[in-house]
Design an enzyme around this catalytic site. Sequence first.
Site, PDB file in Angstrom:
ATOM      1  N   PRO A 245      30.880 -21.307  -9.796  1.00  0.00           N
ATOM      2  CA  PRO A 245      31.000 -20.148 -10.696  1.00  0.00           C
ATOM      3  C   PRO A 245      30.144 -18.940 -10.323  1.00  0.00           C
ATOM      4  CG  PRO A 245      29.493 -21.735 -11.645  1.00  0.00           C
ATOM      5  CD  PRO A 245      29.968 -22.339 -10.355  1.00  0.00           C
ATOM      6  N   LYS A 248      25.180 -19.682  -6.758  1.00  0.00           N
ATOM      7  CA  LYS A 248      24.592 -19.535  -5.422  1.00  0.00           C
ATOM      8  C   LYS A 248      24.844 -18.137  -4.874  1.00  0.00           C
ATOM      9  CE  LYS A 248      25.158 -24.473  -4.533  1.00  0.00           C
ATOM     10  NZ  LYS A 248      25.925 -24.771  -5.745  1.00  0.00           N
ATOM     11  N   ASP A 266      36.802 -17.788  -3.859  1.00  0.00           N
ATOM     12  CA  ASP A 266      37.304 -18.996  -4.512  1.00  0.00           C
ATOM     13  C   ASP A 266      38.820 -18.859  -4.601  1.00  0.00           C
ATOM     14  OD1 ASP A 266      35.992 -21.457  -6.136  1.00  0.00           O
ATOM     15  OD2 ASP A 266      37.937 -20.912  -7.008  1.00  0.00           O
ATOM     16  N   ASP A 293      41.907 -18.956  -0.542  1.00  0.00           N
ATOM     17  CA  ASP A 293      41.706 -20.327  -0.091  1.00  0.00           C
ATOM     18  C   ASP A 293      40.855 -20.275   1.174  1.00  0.00           C
ATOM     19  OD1 ASP A 293      41.887 -22.830   1.089  1.00  0.00           O
ATOM     20  OD2 ASP A 293      44.014 -23.076   0.688  1.00  0.00           O
ATOM     21  N   ASP A 323      29.437 -24.716   0.373  1.00  0.00           N
ATOM     22  CA  ASP A 323      29.204 -25.697  -0.695  1.00  0.00           C
ATOM     23  C   ASP A 323      30.579 -26.219  -1.088  1.00  0.00           C
ATOM     24  OD1 ASP A 323      27.509 -27.060  -2.622  1.00  0.00           O
ATOM     25  OD2 ASP A 323      28.421 -25.769  -4.134  1.00  0.00           O
ATOM     26  N   CYS A 373      27.610 -32.000  -3.916  1.00  0.00           N
ATOM     27  CA  CYS A 373      26.924 -32.628  -5.055  1.00  0.00           C
ATOM     28  C   CYS A 373      27.444 -34.040  -5.229  1.00  0.00           C
ATOM     29  CB  CYS A 373      27.107 -31.803  -6.334  1.00  0.00           C
ATOM     30  SG  CYS A 373      28.818 -31.583  -6.844  1.00  0.00           S
TER      31      CYS A 373
END
Length: 469
Positions: A245, A248, A266, A293, A323, A373
């Site tokens: 969102p 970072k 995104d 993308d 990420d 994560c």
Amino acid sequence: MSFFSKILLQPEVEEYLGTMFRNKELISALGTLEAERKYESLLNCLTHPPAFTTVRVNTHLASVKQVKNLLFEEIHKQFKDLSVPVLQHPELQDILLIPVIGPRRDLRKQSSEVIVGAQCGNSVLRGAHVFVPGIISASKFMKAGDVVSVYSDIEGKCKRGAKVFLGTKVFIGNGISELSRSEIFSSSGSLKGIGVRMTDPVYLSPSLDNVLSSYLFLQNLPSAVVSHVLNPQPGERILDMCAAPGGKTTHLATLMHDQGEVISMDKTANKVKKIKQNAALLQLNCVKAFCCDGTKALAIGKKEDGQEGPPFSAESFDRILLDVPCSGMGQRPNMAYFWTLKEVMSYQPLQRKLFSTAVKLLKPGGTLVYSTCTITLSENEEQVAWALETFPCLQLQSQEPHIGGEGMMGAGLSLDQLKLLQRFDPSSVTSCEMDINSLQDSREEDLILLANKDCIGFFIAKFIKLNSK
């Protein structure tokens, strides 16, 4: 003893993880008993929240000292008689840490009950109130103002509007209902405000929704480490490939003193809108967000003059943060994980496509940071081994700061290579409990060490591109 049971997993996923965390390399180094202990500890820790609430200060608008004082005042208002400190991380100067008190085992369960969805329950365990969309069930005669006990429907089996639920439910605290049962369930679904104001949650964390929103950003500790590891410099051109969102992205822009260019991407339009809103809220002007993308971010052939957004020319970024989308198995708290093994395994090919594009977009001499994560070898150390074999131009680099553990054995990487990786592993924590007395007796340096360990599961690898071949 853990307050909650270990995480619920699909049998095939539990077997997959068990095999991974009992691999030959690990057992040879640790022994069977220690490898088994660490694995069971991990499964238990995942159901509990991290030991600290972490906030990042927007140093573009305010000093850490100023925000620390404001945050302390806010916490004092919320916690009343409890003296809970706000700590500044010594190696991450823009990070403030607030200890989480719990689990509180002496809370009295009420006769009136509210059942919430698992995701809502996870949020409550990290300091949120219960918002109306998260409520699935409420006792038959519940009125506004009633003291209620809140439970999480971790298996997702409670039917919306049920008056009684006898299935598996986990107690997460007490609160005061803001609405009656009839107001919650006879509405058209348009209610969005607070349904239950949590007064005595099992884990006591500050509620920071809309608190000092221009000055601080709620962020897990390892997520804040990533931007420091990338180490963006003023004037550089940075790419955040999978940015939503925007935590970072805005951190990178802040570290650059809002000088240079941070391209944020995104593939979902609503998420890009959120990134733009966050950048505007924090008054950061160097952020440019695009809906794209990441696997299609590389331009084929010459790019048109004046084209600002993607696709981008090869070797056009100084530093890239990747990420990646992942299985998310490091998120905490998470009491039940219902993804199938096929879904878990589906991320590795996507991550490799994104990684390959990132390498082509990176300038020679540039830095690429890869992060997830999750806790799996296949999405972490195995990806590093694949990258080093596939791209001879890449070299692993040491990370600063390095406050997590080393990489995990099992992917064929050398001990020296594993030392260059950073894996945040909650299984290294011996206890998931903190009460106000133990907090007051603790030294600040011991609390910082605990914060470095008792966080979400996370992985970071840092590469430098030596040449363009």
